[in-house]
Design a protein around this motif. Sequence first.
Motif, PDB file in Angstrom:
ATOM      1  N   ILE A  73     -18.718  15.872  -5.962  1.00 57.45           N
ATOM      2  CA  ILE A  73     -18.604  14.791  -5.236  1.00 57.45           C
ATOM      3  C   ILE A  73     -18.198  14.654  -4.132  1.00 57.45           C
ATOM      4  O   ILE A  73     -17.494  15.778  -3.465  1.00 57.45           O
ATOM      5  CB  ILE A  73     -17.625  13.538  -6.150  1.00 57.45           C
ATOM      6  CG1 ILE A  73     -16.133  13.874  -6.189  1.00 57.45           C
ATOM      7  CG2 ILE A  73     -18.052  13.435  -7.507  1.00 57.45           C
ATOM      8  CD1 ILE A  73     -15.256  13.110  -6.701  1.00 57.45           C
ATOM      9  N   THR A  74     -18.486  13.771  -3.025  1.00 57.79           N
ATOM     10  CA  THR A  74     -18.103  13.726  -1.882  1.00 57.79           C
ATOM     11  C   THR A  74     -17.340  12.564  -1.359  1.00 57.79           C
ATOM     12  O   THR A  74     -17.840  11.484  -1.668  1.00 57.79           O
ATOM     13  CB  THR A  74     -19.287  13.915  -0.759  1.00 57.79           C
ATOM     14  OG1 THR A  74     -19.888  14.887  -1.287  1.00 57.79           O
ATOM     15  CG2 THR A  74     -19.171  14.052   0.584  1.00 57.79           C
ATOM     16  N   ALA A  75     -16.179  12.834  -0.356  1.00 60.38           N
ATOM     17  CA  ALA A  75     -15.543  11.646   0.208  1.00 60.38           C
ATOM     18  C   ALA A  75     -15.493  11.807   1.562  1.00 60.38           C
ATOM     19  O   ALA A  75     -15.818  12.847   2.245  1.00 60.38           O
ATOM     20  CB  ALA A  75     -14.109  11.616  -0.447  1.00 60.38           C
ATOM     21  N   VAL A  76     -15.931  10.505   2.180  1.00 61.43           N
ATOM     22  CA  VAL A  76     -15.817  10.534   3.619  1.00 61.43           C
ATOM     23  C   VAL A  76     -14.623   9.672   4.081  1.00 61.43           C
ATOM     24  O   VAL A  76     -14.292   8.594   3.461  1.00 61.43           O
ATOM     25  CB  VAL A  76     -17.160  10.082   4.153  1.00 61.43           C
ATOM     26  CG1 VAL A  76     -17.639   8.775   3.604  1.00 61.43           C
ATOM     27  CG2 VAL A  76     -17.298  10.015   5.731  1.00 61.43           C
ATOM     28  N   ILE A  77     -13.756  10.005   5.175  1.00 65.18           N
ATOM     29  CA  ILE A  77     -12.634   9.271   5.773  1.00 65.18           C
ATOM     30  C   ILE A  77     -13.242   8.854   7.053  1.00 65.18           C
ATOM     31  O   ILE A  77     -13.357   9.724   7.938  1.00 65.18           O
ATOM     32  CB  ILE A  77     -11.442  10.002   5.715  1.00 65.18           C
ATOM     33  CG1 ILE A  77     -11.334  10.595   4.149  1.00 65.18           C
ATOM     34  CG2 ILE A  77     -10.223   9.129   6.089  1.00 65.18           C
ATOM     35  CD1 ILE A  77     -11.236   9.786   3.156  1.00 65.18           C
ATOM     36  N   ALA A  78     -13.240   7.494   7.469  1.00 64.08           N
ATOM     37  CA  ALA A  78     -13.860   7.417   8.861  1.00 64.08           C
ATOM     38  C   ALA A  78     -12.877   5.949   9.286  1.00 64.08           C
ATOM     39  O   ALA A  78     -12.126   5.370   8.601  1.00 64.08           O
ATOM     40  CB  ALA A  78     -15.198   7.178   8.718  1.00 64.08           C
ATOM     41  N   GLY A  79     -13.313   5.784  10.700  1.00 64.69           N
ATOM     42  CA  GLY A  79     -12.829   4.357  11.223  1.00 64.69           C
ATOM     43  C   GLY A  79     -11.524   4.881  12.029  1.00 64.69           C
ATOM     44  O   GLY A  79     -10.876   3.758  12.584  1.00 64.69           O
ATOM     45  N   THR A  80     -11.092   5.935  12.303  1.00 72.60           N
ATOM     46  CA  THR A  80      -9.889   6.475  13.061  1.00 72.60           C
ATOM     47  C   THR A  80     -10.078   7.813  13.210  1.00 72.60           C
ATOM     48  O   THR A  80     -10.503   8.308  12.762  1.00 72.60           O
ATOM     49  CB  THR A  80      -8.530   6.160  11.981  1.00 72.60           C
ATOM     50  OG1 THR A  80      -7.374   6.247  12.822  1.00 72.60           O
ATOM     51  CG2 THR A  80      -8.630   7.059  10.748  1.00 72.60           C
ATOM     52  N   SER A  81      -9.025   8.212  14.226  1.00 72.97           N
ATOM     53  CA  SER A  81      -9.054   9.493  14.757  1.00 72.97           C
ATOM     54  C   SER A  81      -8.802  10.374  13.786  1.00 72.97           C
ATOM     55  O   SER A  81      -7.669  10.206  13.239  1.00 72.97           O
ATOM     56  CB  SER A  81      -8.304   9.476  16.185  1.00 72.97           C
ATOM     57  OG  SER A  81      -8.280  11.187  16.436  1.00 72.97           O
ATOM     58  N   VAL A  82      -9.565  11.629  13.408  1.00 81.88           N
ATOM     59  CA  VAL A  82      -9.084  12.605  12.331  1.00 81.88           C
ATOM     60  C   VAL A  82      -7.881  13.410  12.733  1.00 81.88           C
ATOM     61  O   VAL A  82      -7.385  13.957  12.145  1.00 81.88           O
ATOM     62  CB  VAL A  82     -10.506  13.521  12.113  1.00 81.88           C
ATOM     63  CG1 VAL A  82     -11.378  12.499  11.543  1.00 81.88           C
ATOM     64  CG2 VAL A  82     -10.756  14.061  13.218  1.00 81.88           C
ATOM     65  N   SER A  83      -7.511  13.134  14.068  1.00 80.38           N
ATOM     66  CA  SER A  83      -6.329  14.162  14.514  1.00 80.38           C
ATOM     67  C   SER A  83      -5.007  13.389  14.326  1.00 80.38           C
ATOM     68  O   SER A  83      -4.034  13.880  14.859  1.00 80.38           O
ATOM     69  CB  SER A  83      -6.777  14.635  15.926  1.00 80.38           C
ATOM     70  OG  SER A  83      -6.736  13.342  17.031  1.00 80.38           O
ATOM     71  N   ASP A  84      -5.206  12.196  14.110  1.00 83.43           N
ATOM     72  CA  ASP A  84      -3.998  11.348  13.816  1.00 83.43           C
ATOM     73  C   ASP A  84      -3.022  12.234  12.912  1.00 83.43           C
ATOM     74  O   ASP A  84      -3.490  12.584  11.819  1.00 83.43           O
ATOM     75  CB  ASP A  84      -4.371  10.078  13.485  1.00 83.43           C
ATOM     76  CG  ASP A  84      -2.918   8.932  13.073  1.00 83.43           C
ATOM     77  OD1 ASP A  84      -2.591   8.698  13.953  1.00 83.43           O
ATOM     78  OD2 ASP A  84      -2.716   8.731  12.054  1.00 83.43           O
ATOM     79  N   PRO A  85      -1.920  12.354  13.355  1.00 81.31           N
ATOM     80  CA  PRO A  85      -0.976  13.433  12.149  1.00 81.31           C
ATOM     81  C   PRO A  85      -0.802  12.435  10.957  1.00 81.31           C
ATOM     82  O   PRO A  85      -0.724  13.253  10.033  1.00 81.31           O
ATOM     83  CB  PRO A  85       0.441  13.126  13.094  1.00 81.31           C
ATOM     84  CG  PRO A  85       0.071  13.001  14.568  1.00 81.31           C
ATOM     85  CD  PRO A  85      -1.063  12.028  14.458  1.00 81.31           C
TER      86      PRO A  85
END
Length: 703
Positions: free
Chosen positions: A67-79
């Motif tokens: 299965i696949t999950a995608v996280i989006a809508g914000t900077s992925v570099s956010d700690p």
Amino acid sequence: MLATISRAATRRPITVMLVWLLMLLIGFGLGTGVFGRLVDSVPDVPGTESERAAAHLDRVDSSGESITAVIAGTSVSDPALRSQVAGAVADLRTVSGIAEVPDPYTTRGLTSEDGRALVIPVTLKGDMKFRDEKKAVDTAAERIKRIDAPDVHVSGGLLLGQQMSGRAQEDVHRAELISLPVVLALLLVVFGGLRAASLPLVIAISGVAGAFLALFAFSQFTDISVYAIQITTMLGLGLAIDYALLMVVRFREERRHTDDVVEAVHRTVAGAGRTVLFSGLTVAVSLTGLLVFPSPFLRSMGLAVAAVVVVDMLAAITLLPALLARFGARIAPARAKAGAGPDTEGRVFARLARFATRRPVVVLAALIPALVVLALPAVGMRISIGDAKQLPASTEARQLYDTLGAHFPPGTGVSPVSVVVGSGAGPGTVDRVRALAGTSDARALPDGSTLVHLQPTGSVDGKAATDLVERVRQVRGDEPVEVTGVAARLVDFRAMLADRAPWAAVTVLVGIFVLLFAFTGSVLIPLRTIATTLLSLGAALGAVVWVFQDGHLAGALGAEGLGSLSLTAPPLIIAIAFGLAMDYELFILARMRETWLRTGDHQEAVVTGLRRSGRVVSCAALLLAIVFGAFMTGGFSPILQIGLGLTLAVLIDATVVRMLLVPATMALLGKRAWWAPGALRRAHDRLGVSEEEPADRPQLAGV
């Protein structure tokens, strides 16, 4: 035979009703056990290369679906996000049944170039029971959704199947809620009372129960597709309305000529019952052509159609006469309008028939090209298994699909083409295979073979993916290399269709010809019926291709052009629409034949036949168009395709084809329409199933 059946039904109506009640209880009791034995593997074809390779991987590969999950809508570099993702990945790796969860921050290609999205692929272990697999998937999805980000979407694999199936069921349920109250109201108007209006529902329920029981029996020997249930309920309702409408209208006509209810039932079965018998046999026998295909999906479609048609037919010629014998006295006879004679009834249909028979060349010259133009897009029809793009934009799977498309290169999150390179392959084979795709990986399997994953661009079964499958099979030569995956299954399914379609066509055409000859005693009418039915089916399919494949006016239905049709839509449209077209054809032919046998006047036979059957055909088509049209209120593309295809098929066939093309072609044929060689005519007279015919039956020269 029909006389014997009608006498048995009218002499012991309670016994007949009790037998059907018992069958209904068994059908909805034991028969519903088929729901636990259904399969949803539509494109699977036993014995094909893709199936052999998939079976091999099931045996030797420890990894399963993903299965696949995608996280989006914000900077992925956010700690904060990075910490949450790391915690989720760590937790997922401890879940029973999960084989691998890579770290998106350290794995190439799992974070977007714009830095606004990342992907978490979750690979399950292989060889798990469905219950354990589902538990692992649900646990993983729940844990991922606890990540605090603007957009968190999880789909793919088992989840995508559940989401698509759930949406399909939701759309079908909505269609039923919309259409059934309208249909019930119209049945009250058409049948003129609650008792008569309830008869189609009794036949439909009996047909579905009997079909469930038959499918449960079939499931002991072969796979049954989940779509077989859909076709059973849809076609069961459609045929029940057709058969009950034909029988009850005929019964009310006969009641106008006799006060004896039992005699009216006998006359009804002798006339309309014969039509129902041949209609059911024609549809059931001709669509067994689907059994020629080795695909469980297509075979179960054929079995489902045959089961529901035969049960509906038997209910119409046994249960319905018993109900009419028992309660028919409470159903009012048909009444002519005040001041109108019997010849003025159906005058609109008589005018249409006279127009078509007086100007047959004009009618054919206008309508045939128009139908051919409508059918032209079907020549370029493409089928696909489909992906989340078939779903509405509000669904979880579609949101994941759109998010991946917005942030990642084409092909990201798409199931790869899987290539199994045998242990006996020559040196360099794996490298040659990997060179065919821009992105690939390879790993050794326990049996010494190598599994190569080739990542296609575009959709999971689009042209790029299927072309990749073909290229692998071209370059492998004699090496022990086999290809599987979604795209490979689609390629093999298409090859199976091309190989078996001619045999299926021969089976269908022979079945239609034999049974229509038995019904009419003519060798030309079956040929005309096949041609006109193909025109209506072609026009309906062409319109569906034009809208959903090419994208014209798709937005008006809340859809979009997909570049192909769902694999499930064309078979369902053809199977159901063909069955209903045969009904309408036989309803009209029955009345034409009665007049022809009585008068020998082919012109009068055409006009009177349409005048006396036009109302039944039009009412049945209107009721079913409402049922099928309601399927266009959803948002799942395959359901929309089926709804539009069936609505157009029913309306085109019941209006343009049956009301204009049929009388026009019959007028051109003239008396020759009823012609058959002498030997076949004598065989029909001796063996055909027929009602009592008048002694002054007309004869054609040379017959």
